[in-house]
Design a protein around this motif. Structure first.
Motif, mmCIF file in Angstrom:
data_model
loop_
_atom_site.group_PDB
_atom_site.id
_atom_site.type_symbol
_atom_site.label_atom_id
_atom_site.label_comp_id
_atom_site.label_asym_id
_atom_site.label_seq_id
_atom_site.Cartn_x
_atom_site.Cartn_y
_atom_site.Cartn_z
ATOM 1 N N UNK A 20 0.825 -1.209 0.000
ATOM 2 C CA UNK A 20 0.000 0.000 0.000
ATOM 3 C C UNK A 20 0.856 1.255 0.000
ATOM 4 N N UNK A 21 0.191 2.373 -0.268
ATOM 5 C CA UNK A 21 0.809 3.692 -0.169
ATOM 6 C C UNK A 21 -0.164 4.572 0.606
ATOM 7 N N UNK A 22 0.343 5.313 1.570
ATOM 8 C CA UNK A 22 -0.517 6.231 2.313
ATOM 9 C C UNK A 22 -0.702 7.508 1.505
ATOM 10 N N UNK A 79 -6.869 3.831 9.059
ATOM 11 C CA UNK A 79 -7.272 3.218 7.793
ATOM 12 C C UNK A 79 -7.600 4.268 6.730
ATOM 13 N N UNK A 80 -8.112 5.413 7.157
ATOM 14 C CA UNK A 80 -8.492 6.452 6.197
ATOM 15 C C UNK A 80 -7.285 7.110 5.541
ATOM 16 N N UNK A 81 -6.081 6.853 6.040
ATOM 17 C CA UNK A 81 -4.888 7.472 5.458
ATOM 18 C C UNK A 81 -4.319 6.675 4.286
ATOM 19 N N UNK A 82 -4.921 5.529 3.953
ATOM 20 C CA UNK A 82 -4.452 4.708 2.847
ATOM 21 C C UNK A 82 -5.025 5.267 1.548
ATOM 22 N N UNK A 83 -4.181 5.460 0.551
ATOM 23 C CA UNK A 83 -4.608 6.017 -0.730
ATOM 24 C C UNK A 83 -5.053 4.904 -1.670
ATOM 25 N N UNK A 84 -6.307 4.936 -2.068
ATOM 26 C CA UNK A 84 -6.860 3.951 -3.000
ATOM 27 C C UNK A 84 -6.169 4.043 -4.351
ATOM 28 N N UNK A 85 -6.075 5.242 -4.918
ATOM 29 C CA UNK A 85 -5.524 5.401 -6.266
ATOM 30 C C UNK A 85 -4.052 5.002 -6.334
ATOM 31 N N UNK A 86 -3.252 5.499 -5.408
ATOM 32 C CA UNK A 86 -1.819 5.204 -5.453
ATOM 33 C C UNK A 86 -1.538 3.736 -5.159
#
Length: 74
Positions: A20-22, A53-60
């Motif tokens: 993942x990427x934040x 959990x909200x700090x995880x970037x969906x797009x990246x």
């Protein structure tokens, strides 16, 4: 609203070992979850860090895990 729903679903479907990427640009791998704090423990080169959990970037994160594009030869 649709984007928020997608991000929430993405965070709920994360599992141990996912790369993942934040949103701040930190790269790592999901190490564990803290349901009590609604957080994810991320393993990075610097050690283990806890992020909401909200700090995880969906797009990246999706770009990071996308298969490499094949080049066309001319």
């Amino acid at each position: 609203m649709q984007k928020a729903k997608k991000e929430k679903k993405f965070a709920a479907e994360l599992k141990k070992g996912d790369r993942i990427i934040t949103k701040s640009g930190l790269h790592g791998k999901v190490f564990d979850f803290s349901e009590k704090n609604n957080a994810i423990i991320i393993e990075t080169g610097a050690g283990k860090l806890t992020f909401d959990k909200s700090s995880i970037s969906l797009e990246m994160s999706q770009k990071l895990n996308a298969p490499p594009a094949t080049e066309k030869k001319k």
